[in-house]
Design a protein around this motif. Structure first.
Motif: not given
Length: 548
Positions: A263-281
């Protein structure tokens, strides 16, 4: 009637010859310029069965020269070389898992656009293990070692950690710890700014390798040293990950999911929203495979170690964690652990003079540990059997907020403010029973132990740095203010009930009840001032003042 005299005929002939020579010379120059006009070379990288390959390394080299042009194939396998000189060239294409493709082309008399149609890669033994970093890709400048990264150094969907393992002078262990030139890397930046509070493991495992243009290992002496140019104290190793220009704008990320036995499991999410100097991860993860997304440091403390030792010396926690679990179970990998984590990293430019960047991370670990132990000690005339069963359920939560704001007032003045907040909370419920048997399995001692513990540790700190550069070159003034407050509060309710079976018959009961409360608080403040007066081009005089 006009008659030309001999001297005039001679002059006219010279003028005609002169104009003819100039015309021929101009024509030759024109033809030469046309022949040397740059061309464009295009192509598509495919497999032998016609499938396109994205991210293949393509290198164009001029015959008989060391000059080369490098690029990588696009998502559709296409590549383009602009401004290619009209000459004989060699094109080499490499991709993990395929044989290297090499072919020569003669563009000496070519013009305009040239298309390469015959690139087809066959499966082979060109694996990542055979790739080595060329010396030309490593640059050493003062206190910085810089590595150029290309597609031959990683597989598709590899993270930055896999690239680091290929770089000379860098080692990565199984926990994600990075060592460069024999010294541990303690901080990471992305494009020169902290990423998730400088958490090395988070950056190296969550950023994809195909985003990276260059990796730098820097001997970091701190922000004040970077401004004044004076190296003070021992340098720490900092990793700076430079992203490709086309990765500084757009939306990209990945989603992972997996399941296994037991019953082992894993889930992951990685999202990057980049607009030159403005960056959100944004990073999220849930698993029960004992994997941590964020590194919150050592959650145990000297006080926790002392209390744990004190408890064990009194018999507390026999078969379980006791009071120590309230302090030191963060990161415990025993038992079945359900890990949940979420983090966001933010960076932006608030005008031409102000930049801000920071992150918030939260992680929760629920650990269930069940131990069943049977131990038998056999002596010459007797034996002792010890049977213990324990059940420990612990929940640990970490919060971390980091923020940086930089204000470049002008070319002479600079201010940086860095507040940090962290909060740890832990609770544990432990129950255990024990039984000791002597000869003929006769009972000698039995009992139960239970413990309910909880702790919390809020921490606040802030740093204010002001730098001023005078008009005279090399003359600087720096002020550094630091303040912080940390607490560790814990409560542990402990109960131990035991029965001793006497040799002559009968029993003796004992009971131990304890309530341990710990409240610790530490506050600190310090100020440091530094003034540098240049004496000449190579020497300067530094005055320091510190108070804490």
């Amino acid at each position: 009637m006009c008659i030309l005299r001999p001297q005039f005929k001679k002059m006219r002939m010279k003028l005609v010859m002169k104009h003819f020579i100039l015309a021929v010379f101009a024509a030759v120059i024109s033809l030469s310029a046309a022949a040397q006009k740059p061309i464009t070379v295009k192509g598509v990288v495919k497999t032998e069965d016609g499938k396109t390959l994205s991210g293949a390394s393509v290198v164009l080299t001029y015959a008989g020269k060391k000059d080369s042009i490098k690029t990588a194939s696009s998502d559709k396998g296409a590549f383009t070389f602009n401004n290619v000189a009209a000459a004989k060239v060699q094109v080499a294409v490499t991709f993990i898992g395929y044989k290297k493709f090499v072919s020569e082309y003669d563009y000496s008399n070519a013009t305009g656009e040239q298309i390469i149609w015959d690139i087809a890669l066959n499966p082979g033994d060109f694996t990542l293990e055979t790739v080595t970093v060329q010396a030309a890709k490593v640059q050493i400048k003062e206190d910085t070692v810089s590595y150029a990264i290309d597609s031959t150094m990683y597989r598709k969907n590899d993270n930055v950690e896999e690239v680091l393992k290929r770089l000379p002078g860098i080692e990565v262990d199984k926990t994600g710890k990075v060592t460069a030139q024999g010294k541990e890397v303690t901080r990471v930046k992305v494009n020169g700014k902290d990423f998730f509070g400088g958490d090395v493991t988070t950056a190296t495992r969550e950023l994809n390798a195909d985003m990276v243009d260059r990796i730098q290992v820097i001997d970091d002496y701190g922000d004040q040293s970077a401004f004044t140019g004076v190296r003070d104290g021992e340098a720490s190793k900092t990793l700076n990950i430079q992203l490709k220009k086309d990765k500084n704008k757009g939306y990209f990320g990945n989603v992972t999911a997996g399941a296994g036995t037991e019953e082992r499991y894993l889930g992951g999410l990685s999202l990057n929203i980049f607009n030159n100097s403005q960056q959100i991860s944004i990073i999220g993860n849930i698993n029960n495979t004992n994997a941590n997304t964020f590194n919150f440091g050592n959650s145990g403390s000297p006080m926790a170690a002392m209390m744990g030792g004190m408890a064990r010396s009194m018999g507390i926690g026999r078969g379980g964690a006791g009071v120590g679990s309230a302090f030191g179970n963060f990161g415990n990998s025993d038992g079945i652990n359900v890990n949940k984590s979420l983090g966001i990293n933010f960076r932006d430019e608030w005008g031409p003079k102000v930049s801000a960047y920071g992150s918030y991370s939260v992680s929760e670990r629920n650990s269930l540990t069940i131990n069943n132990t049977t131990q038998q000690n056999i002596f010459q005339n007797s034996s002792v059997t010890n049977i213990q069963n324990s059940n420990n359920d612990a929940v640990n939560t970490n919060h971390r907020f980091t923020f940086n704001i930089e204000y470049k007032i002008d070319s002479f003045n600079y201010i940086k403010f860095t507040p940090n907040i962290s909060y740890r909370n832990s609770s544990a419920d432990n129950f255990s029973d024990f039984l000791f048997l002597g000869n003929n399995n006769a009972k000698t001692n039995e009992g139960i132990t239970s413990s309910i513990s909880s702790s919390e540790a809020p921490n606040f700190s802030g740093t204010l740095l002001f730098n001023h550069r005078f008009k005279r070159r090399g003359r600087t003034l720096s002020l550094n203010l630091n303040a912080g407050s940390s607490q560790t509060n814990s409560v542990d309710d402990y109960e131990n009930l035991s029965t001793i079976y006497l040799p002559g018959g009968g029993t003796r009961d004992s009971a131990l009840y304890q309530n341990i409360v710990q409240d610790n608080e530490n506050k600190n403040a310090s100020v440091r001032a530094s003034y540098i007066e240049p004496l000449n081009k190579k020497q300067s005089l530094e005055f320091n003042y510190a108070y804490s």
